[in-house]
Design an enzyme around this catalytic site. Structure first.
Site, PDB file in Angstrom:
ATOM      1  N   VAL A  59       0.846  -0.643   0.109  1.00 44.79           N
ATOM      2  CA  VAL A  59       0.265   0.045  -0.074  1.00 44.79           C
ATOM      3  C   VAL A  59       1.260   1.311   0.080  1.00 44.79           C
ATOM      4  O   VAL A  59       0.353   1.922  -0.833  1.00 44.79           O
ATOM      5  CB  VAL A  59      -0.815  -0.370   0.837  1.00 44.79           C
ATOM      6  CG1 VAL A  59      -1.632   0.920   1.055  1.00 44.79           C
ATOM      7  CG2 VAL A  59      -1.831  -1.057   0.977  1.00 44.79           C
TER       8      VAL A  59
ATOM      9  N   ASP B 118      10.398   3.564   6.057  1.00 50.63           N
ATOM     10  CA  ASP B 118      10.461   2.486   6.227  1.00 50.63           C
ATOM     11  C   ASP B 118      10.862   2.302   7.872  1.00 50.63           C
ATOM     12  O   ASP B 118      12.382   3.247   7.614  1.00 50.63           O
ATOM     13  CB  ASP B 118      10.451   1.029   5.329  1.00 50.63           C
ATOM     14  CG  ASP B 118       9.907  -0.022   5.412  1.00 50.63           C
ATOM     15  OD1 ASP B 118       9.006   0.266   5.353  1.00 50.63           O
ATOM     16  OD2 ASP B 118      10.029  -0.299   6.738  1.00 50.63           O
TER      17      ASP B 118
ATOM     18  N   THR C  44      -6.118  -0.822   7.141  1.00 48.84           N
ATOM     19  CA  THR C  44      -7.326  -1.242   7.577  1.00 48.84           C
ATOM     20  C   THR C  44      -7.685  -1.076   8.765  1.00 48.84           C
ATOM     21  O   THR C  44      -6.021  -2.188   9.250  1.00 48.84           O
ATOM     22  CB  THR C  44      -7.201  -2.352   6.663  1.00 48.84           C
ATOM     23  OG1 THR C  44      -7.509  -1.705   5.337  1.00 48.84           O
ATOM     24  CG2 THR C  44      -8.763  -3.057   7.036  1.00 48.84           C
TER      25      THR C  44
ATOM     26  N   PHE D 196      -8.506   0.640  -1.282  1.00 44.13           N
ATOM     27  CA  PHE D 196      -8.891  -0.778  -1.730  1.00 44.13           C
ATOM     28  C   PHE D 196      -8.714  -1.409  -2.766  1.00 44.13           C
ATOM     29  O   PHE D 196      -9.334  -2.169  -3.703  1.00 44.13           O
ATOM     30  CB  PHE D 196     -10.365   0.188  -2.340  1.00 44.13           C
ATOM     31  CG  PHE D 196     -11.311   0.670  -1.126  1.00 44.13           C
ATOM     32  CD1 PHE D 196     -12.332  -0.103  -0.724  1.00 44.13           C
ATOM     33  CD2 PHE D 196     -11.429   1.959  -0.785  1.00 44.13           C
ATOM     34  CE1 PHE D 196     -13.089   0.281   0.421  1.00 44.13           C
ATOM     35  CE2 PHE D 196     -12.241   2.278   0.104  1.00 44.13           C
ATOM     36  CZ  PHE D 196     -13.070   1.800   0.488  1.00 44.13           C
TER      37      PHE D 196
ATOM     38  N   GLU E 235      -3.965  -6.394  -4.652  1.00 40.50           N
ATOM     39  CA  GLU E 235      -2.148  -6.408  -5.505  1.00 40.50           C
ATOM     40  C   GLU E 235      -2.568  -7.395  -6.727  1.00 40.50           C
ATOM     41  O   GLU E 235      -3.768  -7.823  -6.970  1.00 40.50           O
ATOM     42  CB  GLU E 235      -1.917  -7.487  -4.294  1.00 40.50           C
ATOM     43  CG  GLU E 235      -1.655  -7.024  -2.788  1.00 40.50           C
ATOM     44  CD  GLU E 235      -1.357  -7.432  -1.991  1.00 40.50           C
ATOM     45  OE1 GLU E 235       0.086  -8.302  -1.863  1.00 40.50           O
ATOM     46  OE2 GLU E 235      -1.205  -7.366  -0.736  1.00 40.50           O
TER      47      GLU E 235
ATOM     48  N   LYS F 103     -14.429   0.193   4.314  1.00 34.95           N
ATOM     49  CA  LYS F 103     -13.738  -0.625   3.811  1.00 34.95           C
ATOM     50  C   LYS F 103     -13.934  -1.739   4.405  1.00 34.95           C
ATOM     51  O   LYS F 103     -13.804  -2.795   4.038  1.00 34.95           O
ATOM     52  CB  LYS F 103     -12.136  -0.212   4.637  1.00 34.95           C
ATOM     53  CG  LYS F 103     -11.084  -1.367   4.478  1.00 34.95           C
ATOM     54  CD  LYS F 103     -10.827  -1.144   2.632  1.00 34.95           C
ATOM     55  CE  LYS F 103     -10.014  -2.511   2.750  1.00 34.95           C
ATOM     56  NZ  LYS F 103      -8.987  -2.669   1.692  1.00 34.95           N
TER      57      LYS F 103
ATOM     58  N   LEU G 296     -17.480 -13.148  -9.123  1.00 36.08           N
ATOM     59  CA  LEU G 296     -18.231 -14.717  -9.301  1.00 36.08           C
ATOM     60  C   LEU G 296     -17.302 -16.015  -9.663  1.00 36.08           C
ATOM     61  O   LEU G 296     -18.104 -16.555 -10.330  1.00 36.08           O
ATOM     62  CB  LEU G 296     -19.505 -14.247 -10.040  1.00 36.08           C
ATOM     63  CG  LEU G 296     -20.573 -13.680  -8.876  1.00 36.08           C
ATOM     64  CD1 LEU G 296     -21.761 -13.897 -10.604  1.00 36.08           C
ATOM     65  CD2 LEU G 296     -21.384 -14.629  -7.935  1.00 36.08           C
TER      66      LEU G 296
ATOM     67  N   GLY H  55     -13.774 -20.200  -6.751  1.00 34.26           N
ATOM     68  CA  GLY H  55     -12.119 -21.300  -6.176  1.00 34.26           C
ATOM     69  C   GLY H  55     -11.519 -21.722  -4.561  1.00 34.26           C
ATOM     70  O   GLY H  55     -12.540 -22.299  -4.388  1.00 34.26           O
TER      71      GLY H  55
ATOM     72  N   CYS I 161      -4.802 -21.432  15.729  1.00 32.22           N
ATOM     73  CA  CYS I 161      -4.713 -22.911  15.941  1.00 32.22           C
ATOM     74  C   CYS I 161      -4.197 -23.193  17.442  1.00 32.22           C
ATOM     75  O   CYS I 161      -3.669 -21.853  17.904  1.00 32.22           O
ATOM     76  CB  CYS I 161      -4.078 -23.294  14.690  1.00 32.22           C
ATOM     77  SG  CYS I 161      -4.716 -22.878  13.010  1.00 32.22           S
TER      78      CYS I 161
END
Ligand code: NAD
Length: 882
Positions: free
Chosen positions: A12, A31, A122, A148, A151, A200, A246, A249, A256
């Site tokens: 982003v 960064d 986000t 929005f 990638e 979002k 639609l 996949g 866990c």
């Protein structure tokens, strides 16, 4: 043109920085990763994103884009500071805001006055306030401007957005931010921060709903012989529906438990307490069919066994949390594992929180009184232990009673004449012969050719039996000497005559020879029997030494009186009670070095309404932990008096009766309205973990009762959890979206199962080729990749996986990544196409056919030329195509 600082140069941040520079702003990107910044300064792009390199080079060349290490170095004279740092999402959707808070705290003192901080990460609703607090600057406005982009087409999406959303309390700040997008044609929606943040999440959740919806329709298509491609096409032309999202996949990309955690499961009426890793080894061959797990519906008086719809295991390298509660119960999960929590008050609605979010203000439920399912046959069969002992029925000798000798006489002609004579003379048969002659085992006694002690086949499961087992768990062991086995109980040399008698009389009552020996330090009761030892160890699973003792599974479905008898035996053997500081308070204690025994005892006590505290510690000189079960508080002690011999009960009852003030243990509450016992969180610590993690789905309640009776939420796949979580925190149960999450989880399993089917049901040692490893095409991002979810499940089941992805990723656990699609299929029995990279469509299928060991294709994206594959003799499975 404005001066913009971008904090974080990931997918982003780098896109935002490069695009803003492209449309004319002066951008400094920062960064914390110095290596990344150095590469960017040289014009090297660390991520795969179409067109990004051109924009970065352009920006560097025209001087509008630069890169620095550390956010403070970017914001010195900025007008806008964009926060594009990670907000790793947890299992129930809540985001880790620590990166945002750290970045805001860092830049707060350095920001020029009147500058605007824009949040593009986000974040959960309300995060704008969090940023404001961390900045500590009243002259700096904070605006939400969610991103929005997708990638793979990030640059295109940034420069051609469907809409720009800006959320701000301060209208002037909103207008300033919208002016940055001058030249980009898109509707601008200006709203309050909470609405912007919700847009979002709601948009993401809706897209996930579309995918899960079409995946569910694909399952229907397969069942009715329809083709999902046509179905989706036909649906998509409806302008209210649209074609986007639609395509069926492999699902969208999971939290866990570590393998040593335990749960109570039921299958074919049999209840067992198992570790996650042991259970997984079994369900690998059965699937989830017929399995139930003990689960709890918040507000119900007792937990119940409910069907499990799927079990999963995957390799995991990352952080786990060790959560310890006030009553000492503990559990280790991945940091993003959801827990059922409350603030411990009667009117509180339980909510979900992630492991790493838990604080000492949270209370976790403890399951008690699980449903009484008396479903045991009332006896055990010692001969069931033959397989566990590796004993051949040839080596087992049966001594027959009169009735059996009579049967032998009638049926003996099958035996050779000499053998017949011998058998009738000695009144014995080998077990193999008994089976051949169909003589019932019930009345015989059995021994081995090398061992003199004879035992019956049938042992009654009554209270005296369970107490004897309790005494074994407390004081017993199995000694091994070559092929010989001796079961021993060691008691105090003089003071425990009653316990010695209990063991001796039980076994002598069964006709078993018992030896009682008075040694200097102990009175030892022993039985020399390989058969009995094999049954106790291999069938009842009581363990051989103090380290591996455990509660036999057969007791879970026994009446309460039997459970009490078992626990009484344990306490008689090794338990104790004492007055606290001279009384009148009393504590009952039991110590064991077996975690499994402590786990089982705590659960059994819980079933009988006694909530014991668990203390874990090491005694001097010991190298292993001791688990102490402590029952304290007058009410608890009184409800557990049955654990003690009658003579001691009266004395304790007198003492607790003197307690004017009934102090309950701290950090533990029984809530009447919520029908549960709750324990307060005492500590949450994070540590690195590298191993397999396990999860399961109980669709009805989404909870599971785990180690030491602690109830936790089940694991949840990522993404749409955010919306479920936001809704839940706001008091709305978003059932529709929970269904979406469940369908998604099932989709991974369905795809994995299709691969297993193509392999003929056997996974261990089989070669699978995978094309596509990233979470979508045209990116190198592996985070939350459904492809990896599916492949790692198969790797955990022993498959050998070789994968190819055009983005050339590296270092993926359990998968050998190669740089050529044909090398990936070499010797493979199934080719799985898991990410929709266009180049897979054009590969040479003849070359693929030549290289593979078996011609099987699982096309999770319906991408390949199905007719071409069928023509070449491939077995083809798509999604939603019969
Ligand atoms: P990323 O992990 O690719 O990049 C984040 C970068 O921030 C890393 O390079 C990290 O080193 C850097 N960083 C962390 N703390 C920092 C600090 N204090 N100062 C400077 N740099 C710091 O993340 P991403 O995919 O770009 O996502 C960023 C945010 O945008 C997340 O909240 C994500 O949910 C959201 N988002 C992502 C996408 C997407 O498709 N990737 C789309 C929309 C929104």
């Amino acid at each position: 043109m404005s001066k913009i600082a971008v904090i974080g140069t990931g997918y982003v941040g780098l896109t935002t920085g490069a695009c803003f520079a492209h449309i004319g702003h002066d951008v400094v990107c920062a960064d914390i990763d110095a290596g990344k910044v150095e590469r960017l300064q040289r014009g090297e792009i660390p991520i795969l994103e179409d067109g990004l390199d051109n924009l970065v080079h352009e920006g560097i060349q025209n001087g509008r884009l630069s890169f620095v290490v550390g956010a403070v170095n970017a914001v010195q004279d900025c007008e806008f500071a964009y926060l594009c740092v990670p907000t790793p999402q947890g299992a129930d959707g809540s985001a880790d805001l620590s990166y945002i808070e750290d970045a805001a705290r860092e830049i707060g003192p350095e920001l020029p006055s009147e500058s605007v901080v824009v949040n593009k990460s986000t974040v959960p609703v309300g995060s704008t306030r969090v940023v404001e607090r961390a900045l500590g600057r009243s002259d700096v406005a904070v605006v939400s401007n969610p991103e929005f982009l997708r990638e793979g087409s990030a640059i295109h999406d940034f420069l051609n957005p469907d809409r720009i959303v800006i959320g701000a309390e301060d209208q002037a700040a909103a207008v300033k931010v919208s002016s940055l997008y001058l030249g980009i044609t898109a509707p601008v929606i200006v709203t309050d921060p909470a609405s912007a943040e919700t847009i979002k999440y709601a948009a993401n959740a809706f897209l996930a709903t579309k995918i899960s919806f079409i995946n569910a329709v694909a399952a229907v298509c397969e069942a009715v012989g329809a083709d999902i491609k046509d179905v989706a096409l036909g649906m998509g032309y409806d302008s209210r529906i649209g074609h986007e999202f639609l395509k069926p996949g492999p699902g969208w990309g999971g939290s866990c438990f570590v393998g040593s955690e335990t749960l109570l499961v039921r299958r074919d009426g049999q209840i067992r307490l198992v570790r996650f890793d042991e259970l997984f080894a079994e369900v690998d061959s059965t699937g989830a069919d017929g399995w139930e797990a003990l689960s709890w519906r918040p507000g119900e008086p007792a937990p119940e066994f409910l069907p499990v719809s799927r079990f999963t295991a995957r390799p995991y390298e990352g952080d786990v949390v060790d959560v310890v509660t006030k009553m000492g119960r503990r559990i280790t999960t991945t940091v993003d594992h959801p827990f059922v929590t409350s603030d411990g008050l009667d009117d509180a609605t339980p909510i979900r929180k992630l492991g790493h979010e838990l604080t000492t203000d949270d209370w976790l439920p403890i399951a008690q009184h699980f449903p009484l399912v008396i479903d045991h046959p009332g006896h055990g069969r010692i001969l069931d232990g033959l397989a566990a002992a590796g004993l051949d029925p040839e080596a087992v000798i049966a001594r027959l009673d009169d009735l059996q000798v009579e049967l032998l006489r009638q049926r003996a002609e099958v035996l050779p004449a000499a053998r017949r004579r011998d058998a009738l003379r000695s009144r014995t048969l080998r077990l193999s012969e008994m089976r051949l002659l169909d003589i019932p085992t019930l009345r015989a006694r059995f021994g081995t050719t090398t061992n003199g002690t004879y035992v019956p086949d049938v042992v009654p499961f009554d209270e005296t039996f369970w107490r004897m087992i309790g005494l074994y768990l407390a004081e017993g062991h199995i000694a091994e000497d070559g092929a010989r086995r001796r079961i021993c109980w060691s008691f105090h040399p003089t003071d425990e005559a009653e316990l010695v008698e209990a063991v001796r009389t039980f076994w002598e009552g069964c006709g078993v020879k018992v030896t009682v020996r008075r040694l200097q330090t102990a009175t030892q009761v022993s039985i020399s029997s390989r058969l009995l030892a094999a049954w106790l160890d291999g069938v009842l699973g009581v363990g051989r030494s103090c380290y591996d003792k455990r509660i036999p599974d057969q007791v879970w479905s026994a009446p309460d009186a039997d459970k009490k008898a078992l626990l009484r035996g344990l306490w008689d053997g090794d338990g104790s009670w004492s007055l606290i500081a001279g009384g009148p308070s009393v504590v009952l204690e039991y110590g064991t070095v077996s975690r499994a025994l402590a786990d089982g005892m705590l659960r059994l006590l819980g079933d009988l309404g006694v909530v014991a505290r668990l203390k874990v510690g090491r005694t001097a000189k010991s190298t292993v932990d001791t688990y102490w079960l402590c029952i304290s508080g007058a009410d608890q002690v009184e409800s557990a008096l049955w654990l003690l011999p009658p003579s001691e009960r009266a004395e304790i009852g007198r003492s607790t009766g003197r307690q004017a003030k009934r102090i309950a243990p701290t950090g533990y509450r029984r809530l009447t309205q919520k029908h549960a016992a709750w324990a307060r969180v005492a500590s949450v610590s994070r540590r690195q973990y590298d191993g397999t993690v396990y999860s399961l789905t109980v669709p009805e309640t989404h909870t599971v009762v785990t180690s030491f009776g602690l109830v936790t939420h089940q694991c949840f796949p990522k993404d749409t959890r955010a919306m479920v979580r936001i809704a839940e925190d706001a008091g709305y149960d978003f059932g529709l979206l929970k269904g979406v999450v469940t369908v998604n989880g099932e989709q991974f399993e369905r795809v994995a199962e299709k691969i297993v089917e193509l392999l003929g049901g056997e996974v261990e040692g089989k070669r699978i080729a995978a094309w596509g490893l990233t979470f979508k095409a045209r990116t190198d991002d592996l985070r939350e990749s459904p492809s990896l979810e599916i492949l790692q499940r198969l790797a955990a089941r022993g498959a050998i996986i070789r994968g190819y992805d055009p983005s050339m990723p590296s270092g993926i656990d359990g998968i050998e990544v190669v740089d050529d699609p044909y090398a990936a299929v070499e010797g493979a029995e199934v080719l799985a196409v898991l990410t929709e990279w266009d180049e897979f469509r054009w590969l040479d299928l003849d070359k693929v056919a030549d290289a593979m060991a078996a011609l099987n294709v699982l096309d999770a994206r319906n991408l390949l030329d199905r007719a071409g594959l069928l023509r070449r003799g491939f077995e083809y499975r798509g999604i939603g195509r019969s």
